[in-house]
Design a protein around this motif. Structure first.
Motif, PDB file in Angstrom:
ATOM      1  N   LYS A   1       0.833  -1.195   0.000  1.00  0.00           N
ATOM      2  CA  LYS A   1       0.000   0.000   0.000  1.00  0.00           C
ATOM      3  C   LYS A   1       0.875   1.256   0.000  1.00  0.00           C
ATOM      4  O   LYS A   1       2.007   1.224   0.491  1.00  0.00           O
ATOM      5  N   ILE A   2       0.337   2.351  -0.546  1.00  0.00           N
ATOM      6  CA  ILE A   2       1.063   3.620  -0.517  1.00  0.00           C
ATOM      7  C   ILE A   2       1.332   4.012   0.931  1.00  0.00           C
ATOM      8  O   ILE A   2       0.419   4.022   1.765  1.00  0.00           O
ATOM      9  N   TYR A   3       2.573   4.316   1.228  1.00  0.00           N
ATOM     10  CA  TYR A   3       2.946   4.627   2.611  1.00  0.00           C
ATOM     11  C   TYR A   3       2.400   6.016   2.994  1.00  0.00           C
ATOM     12  O   TYR A   3       2.625   7.003   2.285  1.00  0.00           O
ATOM     13  N   PRO A   4       1.682   6.110   4.120  1.00  0.00           N
ATOM     14  CA  PRO A   4       1.163   7.420   4.567  1.00  0.00           C
ATOM     15  C   PRO A   4       2.266   8.252   5.211  1.00  0.00           C
ATOM     16  O   PRO A   4       2.349   8.379   6.433  1.00  0.00           O
ATOM     17  N   THR A   5       3.106   8.836   4.384  1.00  0.00           N
ATOM     18  CA  THR A   5       4.311   9.502   4.890  1.00  0.00           C
ATOM     19  C   THR A   5       4.001  10.687   5.792  1.00  0.00           C
ATOM     20  O   THR A   5       4.781  11.010   6.694  1.00  0.00           O
ATOM     21  N   THR A   6       2.864  11.356   5.542  1.00  0.00           N
ATOM     22  CA  THR A   6       2.550  12.523   6.379  1.00  0.00           C
ATOM     23  C   THR A   6       2.328  12.127   7.836  1.00  0.00           C
ATOM     24  O   THR A   6       2.485  12.954   8.739  1.00  0.00           O
ATOM     25  N   GLU A   7       1.959  10.870   8.083  1.00  0.00           N
ATOM     26  CA  GLU A   7       1.741  10.419   9.455  1.00  0.00           C
ATOM     27  C   GLU A   7       3.051  10.237  10.216  1.00  0.00           C
ATOM     28  O   GLU A   7       3.036  10.056  11.442  1.00  0.00           O
ATOM     29  N   LEU A   8       4.170  10.266   9.501  1.00  0.00           N
ATOM     30  CA  LEU A   8       5.468  10.120  10.155  1.00  0.00           C
ATOM     31  C   LEU A   8       5.965  11.440  10.748  1.00  0.00           C
ATOM     32  O   LEU A   8       7.033  11.475  11.346  1.00  0.00           O
ATOM     33  N   MET A   9       5.170  12.497  10.579  1.00  0.00           N
ATOM     34  CA  MET A   9       5.598  13.809  11.056  1.00  0.00           C
ATOM     35  C   MET A   9       4.768  14.253  12.254  1.00  0.00           C
ATOM     36  O   MET A   9       3.555  14.067  12.286  1.00  0.00           O
ATOM     37  N   ILE A  10       5.450  14.850  13.213  1.00  0.00           N
ATOM     38  CA  ILE A  10       4.785  15.521  14.326  1.00  0.00           C
ATOM     39  C   ILE A  10       5.265  16.963  14.327  1.00  0.00           C
ATOM     40  O   ILE A  10       6.471  17.220  14.427  1.00  0.00           O
ATOM     41  N   ARG A  11       4.334  17.893  14.186  1.00  0.00           N
ATOM     42  CA  ARG A  11       4.683  19.312  14.167  1.00  0.00           C
ATOM     43  C   ARG A  11       4.613  19.892  15.569  1.00  0.00           C
ATOM     44  O   ARG A  11       3.629  19.697  16.285  1.00  0.00           O
ATOM     45  N   GLU A  12       5.663  20.615  15.944  1.00  0.00           N
ATOM     46  CA  GLU A  12       5.673  21.401  17.176  1.00  0.00           C
ATOM     47  C   GLU A  12       6.286  22.757  16.850  1.00  0.00           C
ATOM     48  O   GLU A  12       7.505  22.894  16.784  1.00  0.00           O
ATOM     49  N   GLY A  13       5.421  23.743  16.642  1.00  0.00           N
ATOM     50  CA  GLY A  13       5.914  25.051  16.236  1.00  0.00           C
ATOM     51  C   GLY A  13       6.546  24.974  14.862  1.00  0.00           C
ATOM     52  O   GLY A  13       5.939  24.509  13.894  1.00  0.00           O
TER      53      GLY A  13
ATOM     54  N   PHE B   1      10.076  13.114  14.081  1.00  0.00           N
ATOM     55  CA  PHE B   1       9.724  11.797  13.554  1.00  0.00           C
ATOM     56  C   PHE B   1       8.763  11.106  14.509  1.00  0.00           C
ATOM     57  O   PHE B   1       8.989  11.044  15.715  1.00  0.00           O
ATOM     58  N   ASN B   2       7.684  10.556  13.954  1.00  0.00           N
ATOM     59  CA  ASN B   2       6.655   9.890  14.737  1.00  0.00           C
ATOM     60  C   ASN B   2       6.980   8.401  14.843  1.00  0.00           C
ATOM     61  O   ASN B   2       6.671   7.613  13.954  1.00  0.00           O
ATOM     62  N   GLU B   3       7.621   8.014  15.928  1.00  0.00           N
ATOM     63  CA  GLU B   3       8.034   6.629  16.137  1.00  0.00           C
ATOM     64  C   GLU B   3       6.823   5.698  16.181  1.00  0.00           C
ATOM     65  O   GLU B   3       6.873   4.573  15.652  1.00  0.00           O
ATOM     66  N   THR B   4       5.748   6.144  16.814  1.00  0.00           N
ATOM     67  CA  THR B   4       4.565   5.301  16.949  1.00  0.00           C
ATOM     68  C   THR B   4       3.971   4.956  15.584  1.00  0.00           C
ATOM     69  O   THR B   4       3.635   3.791  15.313  1.00  0.00           O
ATOM     70  N   ALA B   5       3.852   5.975  14.724  1.00  0.00           N
ATOM     71  CA  ALA B   5       3.307   5.729  13.390  1.00  0.00           C
ATOM     72  C   ALA B   5       4.214   4.791  12.594  1.00  0.00           C
ATOM     73  O   ALA B   5       3.722   3.931  11.840  1.00  0.00           O
TER      74      ALA B   5
END
Length: 812
Positions: free
Chosen positions: A395-407, A412-416
């Motif tokens: 499946k196409i990897y949901p790359t945007t879920e690998l990001m966590i924005r803070e300011g 990198f989103n380890e959980t995702a």
């Protein structure tokens, strides 16, 4: 097939050249000829007995050079027995150079004129806009600089007729609106300025990725200064390589030679020379023909852009469709009649370069792809010909879920990552990455083995010129020592002009350094400031090796993947610099240190061939950049605002053109190297072999070098590993058509005509290459104006423009 097919001359060619000489009405004998400098360092040329039917005389009156309208007709004296009749300084020039350049000059011709500035400002905007748009397309041909070359010549002659001979006083400087007849030198300088400004910009990649995929819009002022400075940094880096690759006649710079050939054909036509007039007629007919034809594959009859013969035989068979399709398939026996899929490079590059590239295409598309799809080459079958990232399930990897924005920071989103698992590349993307790494390293390894003697020789001459030379009373100025270290006729002619001081390049670098370090230190353009310093270092290292390759083969190596990897290694584990667009910001700096240095060097070589003051060439580059970059930015905004759904993958472009393939590929690399990081990326068994490409790139040239030493007659030195690896790293997922057409055209032009009909080749090859590119780009511009600039007008569907598949490959 023996390696002898790559040789540029043989018995049949020499016989052909001898016949050409005997048939020539303009050359009957060459007994003497030399160039001297008078006491004011102005050139005069004496050719006492060149030609019995026409004599070329260049002399000085009151220290001003005067030229007859005829040129030295010596290009056909290339048989080994006859070339001995040439003066030694002319014989030093390669045969292909003698066929394309003139060996006379008038240093008094005005060059940096009002007409030059006006025409430069006219021709830069459309080129900067169109070339930037091309970077969002699957196929493209750059805005034709040959169109500028020809059109500016006739516009210049028009201005010379209508402008008043009036001096304008602007307080700090004065200039004449019309200082005299339009000259070919003004034409050259307009073309070089457009070549600098009427191009795309590496900085658009990072800005586009941030906007298209992450909705981060870069401040326009920051974007403009970033785009200006990365290019000007590259121009300053030209100083590193110019003393190695510019003056030596053996570095011919094929594209510079092509443009010089066209300039000189126009010059002959202006002098009412029959051969020049005939050449220009052929040139214009070829432009018209290509322009008319391009409307068919690009708009009216798209099927001709990819003739998939296997699909015609079995239009509903999925296997036959995949093998034969050039749009998402292997492109086996697929022919393209679209010049944008062929381009003029096949009429410029040496045949050995074209042959290696075709071998790489065959291996990649016709051997490895079926081995990966139906064989055991790859255990991961999903996304075979895709440059996207996938999960283990395909499946196409949901790359945007690998990001966590803070300011302003992205983490990198380890959980995702634990949920979705490791990233998987399609098999083709995996081996193209492998060969990307190999190509970069092999360029350094190759020059260390095969170009070592050339570089050492150039270094010795450089030392003589800048250290030993200055101790002599006769070499108190840099430029007078050029003709002492390089004794060929062109360098003697060019020694009249003052060279560009090294401190000019240093000053240019200093200005851009201050601006860029300020941008990065204030948190703009996504990268930490210290990575900018590393980018400069890697850029400095690669300028000479890649410039060497380009100067002899017309092959330009793309180095993006390596740069993104280096950036990823630097920032993994760091808090800052995690925005995916940061990799492209870094790559733009490290890449443009080479790309723009190459532009500067190539244009300096054109100036060398056309006898232009090097300082004028230097300033023409800066003027082009200052005016061109704003139009790059305008094109970027237009493409994103009007083609966003095609570019981000929401809707599929039916012609597979507005795919944003390049931008998408850079975003894929960014996710790999910036978010996931190289260590995590290459820790999986599937991806672990990819970094071995570095080892392959280092070792393969050593093996070829060993074979060359053992079997020198086999010409193993022509099997350039860098060219092969770079061709193997080409991504064919969206388009694999055109490569068979390229080798067919290249074989006709650079093998058959070059070898067996060389007189015809020398007269028309470069002109036709320029004309075809010009006609193509003129047609694309007209299509854009007529059908896309305002209301979108699409071609009605018919048999040659099928709504489901223009190739008629209905099962793919």
């Amino acid at each position: 097939m023996g390696f002898s097919l790559f040789l540029s001359s043989d018995k049949s060619q020499n016989e052909n050249d001898r016949d050409s000489i005997l048939e020539s009405e303009e050359i009957n004998d060459v007994n003497s000829g030399h160039v001297e400098l008078n006491h004011n360092n102005q050139l005069f040329q004496r050719n006492d007995n060149i030609g019995s039917s026409k004599k070329n005389t260049v002399h000085t009156v009151n220290n001003v050079v005067e030229l007859d309208e005829t040129d030295l007709e010596i290009s056909e004296l290339d048989d080994e027995a006859l070339v001995e009749k040439l003066p030694p300084d002319i014989a030093e020039l390669p045969k292909i150079v003698r066929e394309s350049v003139t060996l006379d000059d008038d240093p008094t011709i005005p060059v940096f004129t009002f007409r030059y500035v006006l025409l430069s400002l006219i021709f830069i905007p459309p080129g900067a806009f169109i070339d930037t748009l091309n970077s969002y397309r699957t196929t493209s041909a750059a805005y034709s600089i040959f169109f500028v070359q020809v059109a500016s010549h006739y516009f210049g002659k028009f201005l010379a007729r209508v402008l008043p001979n009036k001096e304008i006083n602007c307080y700090f400087f004065k200039f004449n609106l019309n200082p005299g007849p339009w000259s070919i030198k003004e034409n050259v300088l307009v073309t070089l300025t457009a070549a600098s400004g009427a191009t795309t910009n590496q900085g658009t990649t990072a800005i586009s990725i941030a906007d298209l995929y992450y909705n981060d819009v870069t401040n326009p002022a920051v974007a403009l200064f970033f785009m200006w400075c990365i290019n000007l940094t590259g121009y300053s880096f030209a100083a590193i390589a110019r003393n190695f690759l510019l003056y030596d006649p053996k570095f011919i710079w094929p594209k510079a030679l092509m443009q010089s050939s066209l300039f000189n054909s126009m010059r002959k036509a202006d002098f009412n020379r029959a051969d020049g007039s005939k050449q220009m007629k052929v040139f214009f007919y070829a432009i018209l023909g290509m322009c008319i034809w391009t409307f068919f594959p690009e708009f009216i009859f798209p099927m001709t852009s990819s003739l998939a013969f296997l699909c015609w035989v079995a239009p509903r068979n999925s296997v036959a469709n995949f093998i034969g399709s050039g749009m998402g398939g292997m492109g086996f026996l697929n022919i393209s009649l679209d010049w944008s899929n062929i381009t003029s490079s096949v009429m410029l590059s040496p045949y050995w370069t074209l042959f290696i590239q075709f071998v790489a295409f065959v291996l990649s598309c016709w051997v490895l792809i079926p081995a990966a799809k139906w064989g055991n080459l790859s255990s991961f079958k999903a996304g075979l010909m895709s440059n996207r990232l996938f999960t283990a399930e395909g499946k196409i990897y949901p790359t945007t879920e690998l990001m966590i924005r803070e300011g302003n920071h992205i983490y990198f989103n380890e959980t995702a990552y634990e949920i979705h698992g490791p990233l998987h590349m399609g098999a083709q993307k995996a081996w193209t990455t492998f060969f990307d790494y190999a190509a970069y390293v092999s360029a350094i390894s190759w020059i260390a083995l095969f170009g070592r003697d050339d570089i050492i020789d150039a270094w010795k001459k450089f030392k003589t010129r800048y250290w030993k030379g200055k101790k002599s009373e006769n070499t108190t100025k840099n430029f007078t020592s050029i003709s002492e270290t390089y004794t060929d006729r062109l360098n003697k002619i060019q020694s009249v002009y003052p060279d560009v001081p090294l401190w000019w390049y240093g000053a240019l670098f200093s200005v851009t350094f201050v601006i860029l370090i300020t941008i990065f230190a204030t948190g703009h353009m996504f990268i930490p400031w210290y990575t900018y310093l590393v980018a400069l270092g890697f850029g400095a290292v690669i300028v000479v090796p890649l410039g060497y390759l380009y100067a002899i083969s017309n092959f330009q190596l793309a180095i993006g993947t390596f740069n993104e990897l280096v950036f990823g290694l630097m920032i993994q584990g760091k808090a800052g610099g995690k925005h995916p667009a940061s990799a492209s910001s870094y790559g733009a700096i490290a890449g443009d240190a080479w790309y723009r240095a190459q532009y500067m060097l190539q244009d300096q070589k054109i100036g060398h061939y056309m006898h232009i003051n090097p300082r004028h060439v230097f300033w023409s580059q800066l003027i082009g950049q200052l005016f061109g970059v704003p139009f790059n930015y305008l094109a970027l905004r237009w493409a994103i605002d009007t083609k966003r759904e095609y570019l981000d993958g929401t809707i599929t472009d039916p012609l597979h053109q507005w795919t944003g393939q390049s931008i998408q590929g850079y975003n894929t690399m960014a996710v790999q190297y910036v978010l996931v990081g190289p260590t995590r990326l290459f820790s999986t068994a599937y991806n672990r072999p990819i970094p071995l490409g570095f080892l392959f790139g280092a070792v393969a040239p050593v093996v070829i070098y060993g074979l060359h030493r053992l079997f020198p007659r086999a010409k193993f030195n022509l099997w350039n590993v860098t060219v092969f690896c770079a061709a193997m790293s080409t991504f064919y997922g969206n388009l694999s058509t055109g490569y068979v057409s390229q080798i067919i055209v290249g074989t006709i032009s650079m093998f058959y005509f070059f070898r067996y009909r060389h007189k015809v080749w020398a007269r028309y090859n470069f002109l036709l290459a320029a004309a075809f590119d010009t006609g193509l780009n003129l047609a694309i511009l007209l299509i854009f104006i007529f059908f896309s600039a305002g209301k979108q007008i699409t071609m009605p569907n018919w048999w040659g423009n099928n709504a489901d598949s223009v190739e008629r490959c209905f099962a793919i």
